[in-house]
Design an enzyme around this catalytic site. Sequence first.
Site, PDB file in Angstrom:
ATOM      1  N   GLU A 186       0.827  -1.213   0.000  1.00 49.04           N
ATOM      2  CA  GLU A 186       0.000   0.000   0.000  1.00 49.04           C
ATOM      3  C   GLU A 186       0.855   1.254   0.000  1.00 49.04           C
ATOM      4  OE1 GLU A 186      -3.159  -0.007  -1.246  1.00 49.04           O
ATOM      5  OE2 GLU A 186      -3.407  -1.548   0.277  1.00 49.04           O
ATOM      6  N   GLY A 219     -16.510   4.540  -4.714  1.00 53.86           N
ATOM      7  CA  GLY A 219     -16.004   5.166  -3.504  1.00 53.86           C
ATOM      8  C   GLY A 219     -15.530   4.208  -2.436  1.00 53.86           C
ATOM      9  N   LEU A 273     -11.962   0.317  -4.683  1.00 52.85           N
ATOM     10  CA  LEU A 273     -11.813  -0.905  -5.483  1.00 52.85           C
ATOM     11  C   LEU A 273     -11.586  -0.585  -6.963  1.00 52.85           C
ATOM     12  CD1 LEU A 273     -14.549  -3.113  -3.772  1.00 52.85           C
ATOM     13  CD2 LEU A 273     -12.077  -3.065  -3.337  1.00 52.85           C
ATOM     14  N   SER A 285     -12.686   3.745 -11.048  1.00 53.53           N
ATOM     15  CA  SER A 285     -12.246   4.677 -12.096  1.00 53.53           C
ATOM     16  C   SER A 285     -11.293   3.987 -13.065  1.00 53.53           C
ATOM     17  CB  SER A 285     -11.589   5.913 -11.485  1.00 53.53           C
ATOM     18  OG  SER A 285     -10.483   5.566 -10.674  1.00 53.53           O
ATOM     19  N   ASP A 317      -3.504   0.277 -10.360  1.00 51.69           N
ATOM     20  CA  ASP A 317      -4.905   0.036 -10.685  1.00 51.69           C
ATOM     21  C   ASP A 317      -5.091  -0.248 -12.169  1.00 51.69           C
ATOM     22  OD1 ASP A 317      -5.240   0.614  -8.050  1.00 51.69           O
ATOM     23  OD2 ASP A 317      -6.490   2.388  -8.344  1.00 51.69           O
ATOM     24  N   TYR A 373      -4.045  11.897   0.978  1.00 47.51           N
ATOM     25  CA  TYR A 373      -3.298  11.070   0.029  1.00 47.51           C
ATOM     26  C   TYR A 373      -2.159  11.877  -0.592  1.00 47.51           C
ATOM     27  CZ  TYR A 373      -2.300   8.445  -4.261  1.00 47.51           C
ATOM     28  OH  TYR A 373      -1.680   7.782  -5.288  1.00 47.51           O
TER      29      TYR A 373
END
Length: 390
Positions: A35, A125, A128, A131, A175, A224
């Site tokens: 992460e 949201g 996962l 987008s 992603d 972030y």
Amino acid sequence: MSNPAQRANKLFVQTFGTTADDLYLAPGRVNLIGEHTDYNDGFVLPAAINFHTIIAIKRREDDLFRAVSDVYPGKINSWHFGQEDQVHPEDDWVNYLKGFTSALAASGLPAKGMDLAVVGNVPLGAGLASSAALEIAFGTAVNESSQLRLSPLAVAQMAQRGENQYVGSASGIMDHMISALGEQDHALLIDCEDLDSEPVPIPESLSLIIVNSNVPRGDFDAEYHLRHEQCEQVADHFGVESLRHLELSMLEAAASELSDVNYRRAHHVLTENRRTQNAAHALQAGNIAKLSELMAQSHASMKDDFEITTPEIDTLVEIIAKVVGTQGGVRMTGRGFGGCVVALVDHDLTDAVVDAIETQYQAQTHLEPTVYLCSASDGATRLDDELYEL
């Protein structure tokens, strides 16, 4: 209820008055471990999941794109290739499509226009990658319909470029790569520096469970970006391009030269890279006890060093960990400050885990969880439009 392919076809006909040429699909993802390492050129271990975005398309001979979503049926968004103009916040989902065509145009690649209808079931949201699923499904459709002959990896890179430069989100490549390159029943160990990837089989004995904490996330984008900046500050301090090139021993030896916060941010990233590689080896070997230990260490590091968990997320992890012990692993997944936890657990414990979540989490947090029983799926593809079942 009609399946997503049927829904996409129906929305297309209702909107454009004709049938679609083709259907394209791309999955969301869950990150098993690794992460906040992707934008630090580190290692990640995601899996594509059996929640998808599906796009029905019809090729055009001009450069016009017209798009509709089942979230906003009846509202057609349109733009010309290479003339995406500025980002419009009210057209949030469309900006990801415009970002892809903008990146193509900036790269000197041509593309014909298309009409398209978008449906999906990737939870929004929840962290996962809804987008990325949208971008990769669209990018795959554009790539094939315009015969650009881009590899799936190149489609992922183009999608990331569009998201970074047009949408303005400082996302890493994870992603997009897993949505484009995922393999059924496998996770993918990705080196985010050289973009090498290696499929890692998920043992058949394990269930993949994702639980949405449903914690209100607030302005987590600001946090972030702050973590991103803190990592860059440490890299700059040591004169390296990214934290990937910093040894843990060097960081520890120079701890006094850094603020406590920046030291802990970097400590998480460097130790998380090691954990991720070790977790891939443990998964490959079927060493679930080791995987359990590494996922627990990852969660503790996100909690203490990177400070991106919440009390509710920690509670959820504790509930699951008590049930599975060393017969599975659990950790927060995603950017943090809410969102989901991921658990890989022995099949025999699946019902006990779900029962513990449903009976204990809401009682302790006053939030109702959402549980998804998932499987690792293939990446983006063009669909045979006769049959598609999730």
